[in-house]
Design a protein around this motif. Structure first.
Motif, PDB file in Angstrom:
ATOM      1  N   GLY A 111      -9.598   1.991  -3.000  1.00  0.00           N
ATOM      2  CA  GLY A 111      -8.535   1.892  -3.987  1.00  0.00           C
ATOM      3  C   GLY A 111      -7.368   1.057  -3.497  1.00  0.00           C
ATOM      4  O   GLY A 111      -7.517  -0.105  -3.123  1.00  0.00           O
ATOM      5  N   ASP A 112      -6.167   1.664  -3.474  1.00  0.00           N
ATOM      6  CA  ASP A 112      -4.960   0.958  -3.049  1.00  0.00           C
ATOM      7  C   ASP A 112      -4.761   0.965  -1.547  1.00  0.00           C
ATOM      8  O   ASP A 112      -3.763   0.440  -1.041  1.00  0.00           O
ATOM      9  N   PHE A 113      -5.695   1.563  -0.799  1.00  0.00           N
ATOM     10  CA  PHE A 113      -5.566   1.648   0.650  1.00  0.00           C
ATOM     11  C   PHE A 113      -6.496   0.638   1.319  1.00  0.00           C
ATOM     12  O   PHE A 113      -7.705   0.630   1.061  1.00  0.00           O
ATOM     13  N   TYR A 114      -5.926  -0.176   2.195  1.00  0.00           N
ATOM     14  CA  TYR A 114      -6.727  -1.145   2.943  1.00  0.00           C
ATOM     15  C   TYR A 114      -6.349  -1.109   4.421  1.00  0.00           C
ATOM     16  O   TYR A 114      -7.135  -0.707   5.265  1.00  0.00           O
ATOM     17  N   GLN A 115      -5.106  -1.509   4.732  1.00  0.00           N
ATOM     18  CA  GLN A 115      -4.647  -1.445   6.117  1.00  0.00           C
ATOM     19  C   GLN A 115      -4.082  -0.068   6.457  1.00  0.00           C
ATOM     20  O   GLN A 115      -4.120   0.343   7.618  1.00  0.00           O
ATOM     21  N   ASN A 116      -3.560   0.662   5.474  1.00  0.00           N
ATOM     22  CA  ASN A 116      -3.074   2.018   5.693  1.00  0.00           C
ATOM     23  C   ASN A 116      -4.234   3.000   5.635  1.00  0.00           C
ATOM     24  O   ASN A 116      -4.299   3.880   4.782  1.00  0.00           O
ATOM     25  N   THR A 117      -5.184   2.806   6.547  1.00  0.00           N
ATOM     26  CA  THR A 117      -6.351   3.679   6.669  1.00  0.00           C
ATOM     27  C   THR A 117      -6.518   4.056   8.132  1.00  0.00           C
ATOM     28  O   THR A 117      -6.047   3.357   9.039  1.00  0.00           O
TER      29      THR A 117
ATOM     30  N   GLU B 143       0.817  -1.204   0.000  1.00  0.00           N
ATOM     31  CA  GLU B 143       0.000   0.000   0.000  1.00  0.00           C
ATOM     32  C   GLU B 143       0.859   1.267   0.000  1.00  0.00           C
ATOM     33  O   GLU B 143       2.006   1.247   0.452  1.00  0.00           O
ATOM     34  N   PRO B 144       0.302   2.385  -0.492  1.00  0.00           N
ATOM     35  CA  PRO B 144       1.038   3.656  -0.459  1.00  0.00           C
ATOM     36  C   PRO B 144       1.330   4.084   0.982  1.00  0.00           C
ATOM     37  O   PRO B 144       0.596   3.745   1.918  1.00  0.00           O
ATOM     38  N   VAL B 145       2.392   4.840   1.132  1.00  0.00           N
ATOM     39  CA  VAL B 145       2.768   5.388   2.438  1.00  0.00           C
ATOM     40  C   VAL B 145       1.735   6.439   2.858  1.00  0.00           C
ATOM     41  O   VAL B 145       1.250   7.215   2.032  1.00  0.00           O
TER      42      VAL B 145
END
Length: 324
Positions: free
Chosen positions: A107-113, A76-78
């Motif tokens: 989108g590309d965010f799942y755990q980085n939320t 995931e993105p930073v």
């Protein structure tokens, strides 16, 4: 920080077709969800399931069946992690969110939320947001700590009984005598997630509580209070009046620029136009009722105006702003 997550199970739309259509028919009905996706590979890997069984292209779906799809692990993105807890009691958690951190998976965010990070931090898997903030909007956001408490707070937002105040930085010298924006909104014909002024649209009303002109920039700092709660209301109202929020990609003066950014996501390439790497909109104050019958009034302590000014100075230097 960047992280390789554990993958994600995604619930797909329920099958509403009559009789017993095969899975291929279902995929054709929802083709927009799978454009450019390696569907054949997913079938071979057993990533389509329904009712505890692995699906093939020949599988039969009954009316009402809801397939699910496994999305394999990805990096995931930073995201920023400076999350400030502003208030916590037995039923409610309110935090001050930084810009660039999505509230829920998208989108590309799942755990980085924000939701995943707070659940891990509080060891409370039942934590759930009672309203929303865009990924680039910073500021106060409230979470119910248990499912049976969520409705109490959510209803206040749905009925516009919450007092909210936002700080925004907009392009241009906003008129100081304008105190109420009454501008019906409808979906844009070019960008379907965008709201635009339309006399036949849904009524939307915003109070302009304060205006300050920035003498060093052709910009204004506003205090905005949404009276109605339409999606993207403040962004649409400012842009509709010709004073788009600084850094706002979707509601900037050039919609084609936003469409190009959707393709390459190269924010740095467009900073000379947007001036900031994210939209300068901050949820500053929040007041809501508690189960005890009292009013809880909270204020963010982030000095976002100074942060925006610092970033503007950086973007004006050779090399531009530091997007990290």
């Amino acid at each position: 920080m960047a992280r390789l997550n554990h993958g994600q199970w995604i619930l797909l739309p329920k099958n509403k077709g009559p009789g017993q259509p095969v899975l291929d028919d279902y995929l054709q009905q929802h083709a927009r969800l799978f454009v450019g996706k390696p569907v054949d590979t997913w079938f071979e890997a057993g990533y389509f399931q329904c009712n505890d069984r692995t699906l093939t292209r020949e599988s039969v779906l009954r009316s009402g069946d809801q397939p699910r799809l496994f999305r394999p692990p990805w990096e995931e993105p930073v995201v920023p992690d400076d999350i400030h807890i502003v208030h916590e009691d037995a039923s409610l958690l309110v935090v001050d969110k930084p810009p660039g951190l999505p509230v829920t998976p998208t989108g590309d965010f799942y755990q980085n939320t924000l939701l995943h990070l707070l659940r891990a931090q509080t060891n409370n898997a039942a934590l759930s947001p009672v309203h929303r903030l865009d990924i680039e909007t910073s500021g106060l956001i409230a979470f119910a700590k248990q499912p049976d408490q969520r409705g109490f707070y959510q209803m206040q937002f749905q009925q516009n009984r919450i007092a909210k105040s936002y700080t925004a930085l907009v392009f241009g010298r906003f008129p100081t005598k304008l105190t109420i924006i009454e501008m019906p909104l409808a979906k844009d014909s070019l960008i379907y997630t965008k709201a635009v002024p339309d006399p036949d649209g849904i009524p939307a009303r915003t109070e302009v509580a304060a205006v300050a002109h920035d003498l060093d920039q052709d910009m204004s700092v506003l205090e905005l209070k949404p009276i109605t709660g339409r999606t993207n209301q403040l962004r649409a109202h400012c842009a509709g009046l010709g004073f788009p929020i600084v850094g706002d990609k979707k509601y900037g003066a050039d919609p084609q620029l936003f469409l190009r950014w959707l393709e390459d996501k190269n924010t740095a390439a467009y900073l000379t136009r947007w001036r900031l790497p994210y939209q300068a909109l901050h949820s500053r104050c929040l007041a809501l009722d508690t189960p005890a019958g009292t009013c809880l009034a909270l204020t963010s302590q982030r000095d976002v105006v100074q942060t925006w000014r610092d970033l503007l100075q950086q973007s004006a230097r050779p090399g531009g702003a530091d997007l990290n």
